[in-house]
Structures are given as structure tokens and as C-alpha cells.
Design a protein around this motif. Sequence first.
Motif, short mmCIF file in Angstrom:
data_model
loop_
_atom_site.label_atom_id
_atom_site.label_comp_id
_atom_site.label_asym_id
_atom_site.label_seq_id
_atom_site.Cartn_x
_atom_site.Cartn_y
_atom_site.Cartn_z
N GLU A 183 0.82 -1.20 0.00
CA GLU A 183 0.00 0.00 0.00
C GLU A 183 0.87 1.26 0.00
O GLU A 183 2.08 1.21 0.25
N ASP A 184 0.23 2.38 -0.26
CA ASP A 184 0.95 3.64 -0.46
C ASP A 184 1.65 4.15 0.80
O ASP A 184 2.54 5.01 0.70
N ASN A 185 1.26 3.66 1.98
CA ASN A 185 1.86 4.17 3.22
C ASN A 185 3.21 3.53 3.53
O ASN A 185 3.81 3.81 4.58
N CYS A 186 3.72 2.69 2.64
CA CYS A 186 5.05 2.09 2.81
C CYS A 186 6.10 3.20 2.89
O CYS A 186 6.09 4.15 2.09
N ILE A 187 7.02 3.08 3.85
CA ILE A 187 8.06 4.11 4.03
C ILE A 187 9.42 3.63 3.52
O ILE A 187 10.43 4.32 3.68
N GLY A 188 9.46 2.44 2.92
CA GLY A 188 10.71 1.94 2.36
C GLY A 188 11.79 1.64 3.38
O GLY A 188 12.98 1.77 3.09
N CYS A 189 11.40 1.23 4.57
CA CYS A 189 12.38 1.00 5.64
C CYS A 189 13.27 -0.21 5.39
O CYS A 189 14.36 -0.33 5.94
N GLY A 190 12.79 -1.17 4.56
CA GLY A 190 13.60 -2.33 4.21
C GLY A 190 13.53 -3.47 5.20
O GLY A 190 14.22 -4.49 5.03
N LEU A 191 12.73 -3.33 6.24
CA LEU A 191 12.64 -4.38 7.26
C LEU A 191 12.14 -5.70 6.67
O LEU A 191 12.62 -6.77 7.05
N CYS A 192 11.21 -5.63 5.75
CA CYS A 192 10.65 -6.84 5.14
C CYS A 192 11.73 -7.62 4.39
O CYS A 192 11.82 -8.85 4.49
N ALA A 193 12.56 -6.90 3.62
CA ALA A 193 13.62 -7.55 2.87
C ALA A 193 14.67 -8.14 3.79
O ALA A 193 15.18 -9.24 3.58
N ILE A 201 12.51 -10.79 -1.13
CA ILE A 201 12.15 -9.38 -1.26
C ILE A 201 13.41 -8.52 -1.44
O ILE A 201 14.40 -8.73 -0.75
N GLU A 202 13.33 -7.57 -2.35
CA GLU A 202 14.36 -6.55 -2.50
C GLU A 202 13.70 -5.18 -2.46
O GLU A 202 12.53 -5.04 -2.81
N ILE A 203 14.43 -4.17 -2.00
CA ILE A 203 13.93 -2.80 -1.99
C ILE A 203 14.41 -2.11 -3.25
O ILE A 203 15.60 -1.98 -3.49
N ARG A 204 13.45 -1.67 -4.06
CA ARG A 204 13.76 -0.97 -5.30
C ARG A 204 12.94 0.32 -5.34
O ARG A 204 11.71 0.27 -5.16
#
Length: 250
Positions: A183-193, A201-204
Motif C-alpha cells: 500500500e501507499d503508506n510504505c516508508i521503504g524502511c527495508g525491514l521486510c527484505a 524481497i528486494e527494496i527498489r
Amino acid sequence: MILYFSATGNCKYVAERIAAAFDDTAVSIEKADTHISLSENEMLGFVTPVNWWELPVLTREFMQNLTINDANVPYSYIVTTYGTTPGCTFADAKKILKGKGIELDAGYSIKMPDNWTPIFDLSDTEKVRQQNEEAEHYIDEVLKHIRERSKGNLMQHKKPLAVKLLTDPFLNAERKTKNFYVEDNCIGCGLCAKRCPVQAIEIRDKKPVWVKERCALCLRCLHHCPKFAIQYGNGKTKQHGQYRNPHTKV
């Protein structure tokens, strides 16, 4: 030695309770070597969740790759945490370990809050608290059985190994990472990856992207997302909330 897999803490907590009761060591299979040595008279335990009535893929793969210096284990057991049924996890593990020269002596099950939120609603915090409180009784019973070195499949609501013929196709379909969305509220923290046990999962461009066709289906990414931005499937996960065991950290 107690080997466990835990995405949201249930199995880790159970493993820690067992380790404390028997002055044993609990080790995550994500960190454990598949070639292990046991001291004389050391028990061997496994603690695992259940996915679609069968062993999670990570638990199964670990068991399939496991080697023990001294396969003459005095007592071995598996504990499965579950929401509705531990399925065929005992029969499946017993078959795998027998091929390794290890006789699985006993199987136990502990009913706990189920983190499979595409189905299970965990938004009622009081209900979840009660479920965890009731789980303490089940854990105490398991400790008693291990102390007595009970034998046999003592799991509640167990299923035969043949059930895998029905559940395998469903499990493989649910493991497809195209079922996840952000969802749009993702802050890209990278914790999931960082915490994905199979590096799916990768952060792109500051957003998580699933780079493998299938994952472990543990939902760790969904339940640990600080903004609850990761969802799965039919949208019910948003309604059903996040879950992490309150007694430990993963």
C-alpha cells in the motif's frame, strides 16, 4: 537441542519455554547448521508452525538436509503450533527423519493464535490475549510429556500423511509472491527484505519488490511491517490485523 522456525514468535516462545525447563538450547533453523552434534543423552526437539496442514517448506528442507554426528538420539520429538489443526506434520517429519536414521519418538501440538490472517481474524486483542493465555496450559502439558519421555503421535486434531496429496497444490499456489501487494503508506524502511527467511524481497525505488516466484509463506513481512503496508490476497489481511507473540521477539 531444540530447533525451531518462527515467523511471528509463537514457535520461538514455545522453544524457549522448553529450553528453560530442561536446561537446553533453542536455535532457529535460520541460523543453525544442518550438520549438528549432540552430547551424550541430549534430546532432539523440533518446534514448527503448520502451513496448509503440512510442514512449512523451510522446516521440511532443514530436516531433509539434516545430518547428526551420532544418530543414536535418546529421545526426539516435534511440537507443532496451530490454529485449527497440526495436520500431518508428525507423520511427515517422522518419514523424513527416518531416512536420516533418526526415529521420531513423539509429536505434540499447541493451539495458539494463527498468523494466517487471510483467514484468521486477529484484530480482537482481548481474544488473542486469551488464546495466548490458554496456550500456557498446552505448553505445560507438553513439558510434562517430554519430561516423562512419552511416545507416539499425541497431537490434537492430527491428519494422516496422505492429506499432502490434497494440500500440496493449495500450498504451492498460496506461496506465489504475486499474492502480495504494498500500500501507499510504505516508508521503504527495508525491514521486510532484511527479515525475509528466503530473500524473496528486494527494496527498489524505496519499495519492496518480490523477486522470487514463491516464498516461505510465513507472513513475517506482513506482520512486522511498521506501517502495516504489506497485504496479501483478498484484502482480508487489512481487516484481520497484525500479530506478534507478546512474550518474545523475532
